[in-house]
Motif scaffolding. Structure first.
Motif, PDB file in Angstrom:
ATOM      1  N   UNK A 282       0.848  -1.187   0.000  1.00 12.55           N
ATOM      2  CA  UNK A 282       0.000   0.000   0.000  1.00 12.55           C
ATOM      3  C   UNK A 282       0.884   1.238   0.000  1.00 12.55           C
ATOM      4  N   UNK A 283       0.889   1.939  -1.131  1.00 15.10           N
ATOM      5  CA  UNK A 283       1.664   3.179  -1.265  1.00 15.10           C
ATOM      6  C   UNK A 283       0.743   4.357  -1.548  1.00 15.10           C
ATOM      7  N   UNK A 284      -0.533   4.247  -1.219  1.00 11.44           N
ATOM      8  CA  UNK A 284      -1.517   5.271  -1.554  1.00 11.44           C
ATOM      9  C   UNK A 284      -1.295   6.555  -0.756  1.00 11.44           C
ATOM     10  N   UNK A 285      -1.870   7.627  -1.269  1.00  7.31           N
ATOM     11  CA  UNK A 285      -1.834   8.940  -0.612  1.00  7.31           C
ATOM     12  C   UNK A 285      -0.400   9.404  -0.370  1.00  7.31           C
ATOM     13  N   UNK A 286       0.380   9.417  -1.432  1.00  9.55           N
ATOM     14  CA  UNK A 286       1.720   9.993  -1.433  1.00  9.55           C
ATOM     15  C   UNK A 286       1.860  10.855  -2.682  1.00  9.55           C
ATOM     16  N   UNK A 287       3.083  11.145  -3.067  1.00  8.70           N
ATOM     17  CA  UNK A 287       3.324  11.914  -4.295  1.00  8.70           C
ATOM     18  C   UNK A 287       4.287  11.167  -5.207  1.00  8.70           C
ATOM     19  N   UNK A 288       4.180   9.859  -5.221  1.00  8.68           N
ATOM     20  CA  UNK A 288       4.988   9.070  -6.147  1.00  8.68           C
ATOM     21  C   UNK A 288       4.617   9.415  -7.581  1.00  8.68           C
ATOM     22  N   UNK A 289       5.578   9.353  -8.470  1.00 13.56           N
ATOM     23  CA  UNK A 289       5.313   9.585  -9.879  1.00 13.56           C
ATOM     24  C   UNK A 289       6.161   8.643 -10.720  1.00 13.56           C
ATOM     25  N   UNK A 290       5.909   8.680 -12.000  1.00 21.78           N
ATOM     26  CA  UNK A 290       6.615   7.789 -12.906  1.00 21.78           C
ATOM     27  C   UNK A 290       5.634   6.845 -13.572  1.00 21.78           C
ATOM     28  N   UNK A 291       6.137   6.050 -14.485  1.00 17.58           N
ATOM     29  CA  UNK A 291       5.298   5.114 -15.225  1.00 17.58           C
ATOM     30  C   UNK A 291       5.489   3.708 -14.677  1.00 17.58           C
ATOM     31  N   UNK A 292       4.558   2.836 -15.031  1.00 19.24           N
ATOM     32  CA  UNK A 292       4.654   1.451 -14.586  1.00 19.24           C
ATOM     33  C   UNK A 292       5.745   0.736 -15.370  1.00 19.24           C
ATOM     34  N   UNK A 293       6.468  -0.173 -14.720  1.00 17.29           N
ATOM     35  CA  UNK A 293       7.511  -0.921 -15.451  1.00 17.29           C
ATOM     36  C   UNK A 293       6.868  -1.870 -16.451  1.00 17.29           C
ATOM     37  N   UNK A 294       7.513  -2.042 -17.573  1.00 13.35           N
ATOM     38  CA  UNK A 294       6.983  -2.917 -18.621  1.00 13.35           C
ATOM     39  C   UNK A 294       7.580  -4.315 -18.454  1.00 13.35           C
ATOM     40  N   UNK A 295       7.141  -4.984 -17.374  1.00 13.70           N
ATOM     41  CA  UNK A 295       7.661  -6.315 -17.072  1.00 13.70           C
ATOM     42  C   UNK A 295       6.502  -7.225 -16.712  1.00 13.70           C
ATOM     43  N   UNK A 296       6.732  -8.504 -16.781  1.00 19.81           N
ATOM     44  CA  UNK A 296       5.787  -9.506 -16.290  1.00 19.81           C
ATOM     45  C   UNK A 296       6.413 -10.142 -15.063  1.00 19.81           C
ATOM     46  N   UNK A 297       5.724 -10.081 -13.960  1.00 19.69           N
ATOM     47  CA  UNK A 297       6.276 -10.558 -12.708  1.00 19.69           C
ATOM     48  C   UNK A 297       6.278 -12.090 -12.678  1.00 19.69           C
ATOM     49  N   UNK A 298       7.148 -12.623 -11.803  1.00 20.26           N
ATOM     50  CA  UNK A 298       7.247 -14.080 -11.729  1.00 20.26           C
ATOM     51  C   UNK A 298       6.017 -14.663 -11.043  1.00 20.26           C
ATOM     52  N   UNK A 299       5.915 -15.968 -11.054  1.00 20.42           N
ATOM     53  CA  UNK A 299       4.701 -16.646 -10.587  1.00 20.42           C
ATOM     54  C   UNK A 299       4.407 -16.358  -9.128  1.00 20.42           C
ATOM     55  N   UNK A 300       5.432 -16.156  -8.317  1.00 21.12           N
ATOM     56  CA  UNK A 300       5.212 -15.924  -6.892  1.00 21.12           C
ATOM     57  C   UNK A 300       4.555 -14.578  -6.615  1.00 21.12           C
ATOM     58  N   UNK A 301       4.622 -13.668  -7.568  1.00 23.80           N
ATOM     59  CA  UNK A 301       4.091 -12.329  -7.354  1.00 23.80           C
ATOM     60  C   UNK A 301       2.666 -12.198  -7.891  1.00 23.80           C
ATOM     61  N   UNK A 302       2.189 -13.191  -8.606  1.00 29.25           N
ATOM     62  CA  UNK A 302       0.884 -13.048  -9.241  1.00 29.25           C
ATOM     63  C   UNK A 302      -0.254 -12.939  -8.237  1.00 29.25           C
ATOM     64  N   UNK A 303      -0.018 -13.276  -6.987  1.00 26.10           N
ATOM     65  CA  UNK A 303      -1.070 -13.170  -5.983  1.00 26.10           C
ATOM     66  C   UNK A 303      -1.016 -11.830  -5.238  1.00 26.10           C
TER      67      UNK A 303
END
Length: 813
Positions: A282-303
């Protein structure tokens, strides 16, 4: 989200322990009689100073055998003291204080648990010097004051330290970094300040770190990336700033990370996106910026479940979205086309997608991208450098063909001068004023509207109303206007209805109709006066005019002024028009505000006479037949004045609570929200209203009574039975004298007299949880899985903005 995730954190506190529970239980079963006279005296001193009741610690018995919460070893020495949840005697409760001096006499004490037992005062320095055998110290919710003693760093055997829910102040001592065996550190819900000591990088056995709900600021030290054993980290609800250190991407065992509600900036570290064990972020309610990385995460991260809402992420959605079980990307600046994978797994409200509903205004999106040096084109990103290159090419072409172009330009200027002089003479004869005439106002030429709106350019688009598109325009003399272009495909004659209504009303509480334009082939248009402060939904919170994107809310005096103004307009429709008129679209977006925040109502395309009114004209009734027979989602008849009163009650709740969107929806979620709010409104208890009041409001005692009064009025308007709701004239009278509502006992029967029919007649006047302390550490991963499976699709995880919207986050040019 906070409560739900806190439950997970508290559950994990019971799991991240050393695994010695079985051994200690065996010790407690084999404990013998208390042998040490010194420890016996110390226990009785502790019993006396703390005021422990005889029921828990009977005087004439052996403490090791019969005293609740006392555990002794086989040789008869005290190893554990647990007074959690005990109640003091009447004498002890009169002067409670932090007095546990006798603990220094227990040479084998490994555990002291006083959670929930009041110990007002500060933690003594000697605790970290005299009781070095401690492995477990729990002082949660004990009303402790002062700071965290530096001497706590001497408790080198400590594996679990709980100090949450107190009034601790000051900074964290760097000596805590010497607790090399520490597995759990909970300092949440205090008033601690300063920064995280870099010495925390030495806590290599730390599994759980909770610093949430304090006042920490400054940067997060990169040394936290050395905590290879860390499973849970919670830094939420503080004032941390700067960039998140890249070293946090080294936390390969991390399962839960909460950094929401801070002031973080910059991009998220790339490695965070692919942490193999990360399940909730949870990184909500901050001032982060930038674009999403163009990657496909490994199987352990899909959840994984991510909440990135209320930041400044931009660009197009990438393949990383496919890898989440759920992700909240609302209140950012994403653009372009939506991939199919986002369906049912992503929340995308308040972005810059043109193919979706509930998005940001086009002007706001364009302004954001221009300030970042990026081109907003709905499909991708182009740098300003590319745009400048194109401009240079154009200049070169013009330079090459300059001589020929000069001749053409000169001829064009001569022609324009002739045309402009003719238009000027024609204008002087016909007049160009924008003051509305009688009836429908001035007849505007279609070409004039097109010129004012820039050909209905998207940059002038305000919003899409349910009866047509609304644009901002500027006339030749610099006069700002609003142009409403009606939807000819809807099949409803809303243009006729709205213009007909304006021909019948004459009151300063309605937005002035300047004119109209009726082109059979090109459309139907109504032209209104421009309202500088927009509508209530966009003005309740506004940018403070600086570059720090801080929103400033309307003060209470202004809110009450708006409520009175809106009530005046509705009271005029209900009680001064003959026949009465029902607005039918009373919500924050239809309450327009001029430069002095004076109310002028709009959105009259659904207005009509009440159902069954015999005075309404037959033709008008036929035109509105399909409308007046409609009902809202909640089943309430909309063509009645009682429905207007009901909707106005929701507007009043928006002003009291600051929760934007209450008046714009009738779905089940809003109904549940209303029920929760109304349960905190009582005519007998003023303090209850503080539970729902907008936290940004600053009010004294008298103004708090006005807030209370408005809440009571709103509750009366929201009565489930239409016949029990007050007439709008009495609502207006109550808002004009709000203190009489709460100070006079006769208010409910006189000032807020309920109407006897649906027609608008003119006649008649601190949480705390008890959890098992120790569970085998091997159960950690299974328990995390079970916890996350119960909350990852819960609406509590991805909360809606209850207090602020960031539509006006960027300054207007």
């Amino acid at each position: 989200m906070t409560i739900c995730v806190s439950l997970i954190a508290l559950l994990l506190l019971s799991l991240l322990l050393s695994g010695t529970a079985l051994q200690q239980q065996q010790q407690s079963l084999q404990s013998g009689s208390l042998n040490s006279r010194v420890e016996r005296a110390a226990l009785f001193q502790l019993r006396s100073t703390l005021g422990v009741r005889t029921k828990q610690w009977p005087i004439k018995t052996d403490p090791c055998l019969t005293w609740t919460g006392i555990v002794c070893s086989e040789n008869g020495t005290v190893t554990e003291i647990n007074i959690s949840g005990f109640k003091r005697t009447n004498t002890g409760s009169q002067t409670p204080r932090f007095s546990v001096d006798s603990l220094a006499n227990f040479t084998q004490l490994v555990s002291f648990n006083a959670s929930g037992f009041l110990l007002p005062g500060s933690i003594p320095d000697w605790l970290g010097i005299q009781v070095k055998t401690l492995k477990f110290l729990d002082l949660r919710f004990c009303e402790i004051t002062g700071g965290v003693p530096y001497s706590i760093g001497n408790l080198t055997n400590l594996s679990e330290l709980y100090l949450s829910g107190n009034n601790l102040m000051g900074s964290i001592p760097s000596s805590l970094g010497m607790l090399s065996r520490l597995m759990v550190l909970d300092l949440s819900i205090n008033s601690l300040t300063g920064s995280i000591p870099s010495s925390f990088g030495n806590l290599l056995n730390l599994h759980y770190l909770n610093l949430s709900r304090n006042s920490f600021s400054s940067f997060v030290p990169s040394q936290l990336g050395s905590l290879a054993s860390l499973v849970v980290i919670d830094l939420s609800f503080n004032a941390f700033s700067g960039r998140l250190p890249k070293s946090l991407g080294n936390l390969r065992n991390l399962s839960i990370m909460m950094i929401n509600d801070n002031n973080f900036t910059g991009e998220l570290p790339y490695a965070l996106w692919s942490l193999p064990g990360l399940r909730f972020f949870d990184a909500s309610y901050n001032s982060f910026l930038g674009s999403l990385p163009n990657i496909s995460l490994n199987a352990n991260v899909t959840r994984a479940t991510f909440n990135l809402s209320h930041n400044m992420f931009y660009g197009v959605l990438t393949n990383v979205v496919r890898s989440f079980s759920f992700v909240d990307l609302s209140y950012n600046y994403f653009q372009g086309k939506l991939p199919d994978c986002t369906r049912d797994v992503a929340i995308l409200d308040r972005n810059c997608f043109r193919s979706c509903s509930n998005q940001r205004k086009l002007k706001e999106c364009a302004l954001f991208y221009s300030r970042k040096g990026l081109l907003f084109d709905n499909f991708g990103l182009t740098t300003l450098r590319d745009r400048k290159s194109k401009h240079i090419m154009i200049i070169l072409v013009v330079a090459v063909f300059g001589s020929l172009g000069f001749t053409i330009l000169l001829a064009t200027l001569v022609i324009l001068l002739i045309v402009c002089s003719r238009k000027k003479r024609r204008t002087s004869q016909t007049g160009t004023g924008v003051e509305p005439a009688e009836g429908y106002g001035e007849m505007f030429a279609y070409e004039k509207i097109v010129a004012a709106t820039g050909g209905f350019n998207e940059s002038n688009f305000i919003r899409n109303g349910h009866s047509g598109d609304i644009f901002m325009g500027v006339l030749g003399l610099g006069t700002c206007i609003i142009v409403k272009r009606f939807d000819l495909q809807s099949g409803k004659n809303t243009y006729t209805v709205e213009s007909d209504i304006f021909s019948k009303i004459s009151h300063h509480r309605f937005v002035p109709l300047l004119g109209h334009c009726l082109e059979k082939e090109k459309g139907e248009f109504l032209i209104y006066k421009y309202m500088p402060n927009g509508d209530l939904s966009s003005s309740l919170y506004k940018n403070n005019g600086s570059d720090d994107d801080i929103l400033k809310s309307l003060d209470w005096i202004t809110r009450l002024k708006i409520a009175v103004g809106a009530a005046e307009g509705l009271s005029y429709l209900h009680h001064e028009c003959s026949p009465p008129i029902v607005h039918r679209d009373v919500q924050a977006s239809s309450i327009l505000l001029d430069n002095k925040y004076e109310v002028q109502l709009g959105s009259l395309s659904d207005a009509c006479t009440p159902e069954g009114d015999r005075n309404s004209k037959r033709i008008t009734r036929l035109l509105r037949l399909s409308q007046t027979s409609d009902q809202s989602v909640s089943g309430i008849a909309t063509a009645t004045c009682a429905y207007d009163v009901y909707c106005f009650g929701k507007v009043l709740l928006e002003l009291v609570t600051g929760i934007i969107g209450i008046s714009a929806s009738n779905d089940s979620t809003t109904k549940d929200l209303l029920e929760g709010i109304l349960s905190s409104i009582s005519t007998y208890d003023k303090e209850l209203v503080t539970d729902i009041m907008d936290p940004t409001l600053v009010v004294d005692e008298d103004l708090l009574e006005e807030v209370w009064a408005m809440a009571i009025i709103a509750k009366s308007c929201l009565h489930p039975k239409p016949s029990k709701r007050p007439l709008m004239r009495f609502v207006l009278k109550a808002l004009e004298n709000p203190l009489k509502v709460v100070r006079e006992k006769t208010t409910n029967s006189t000032e807020l007299r309920a109407s006897s029919s649906n027609k608008c007649s003119c006649g008649g006047a601190s949480w705390r949880h008890s959890l098992p302390r120790q569970v085998g550490g091997s159960q950690l991963q299974d328990s995390v899985d079970r916890c996350l499976s119960t909350i990852k699709h819960s609406k509590d995880v991805f909360r809606e903005p209850l207090v602020v919207q960031d539509e006006e986050r960027l300054n207007e040019d």
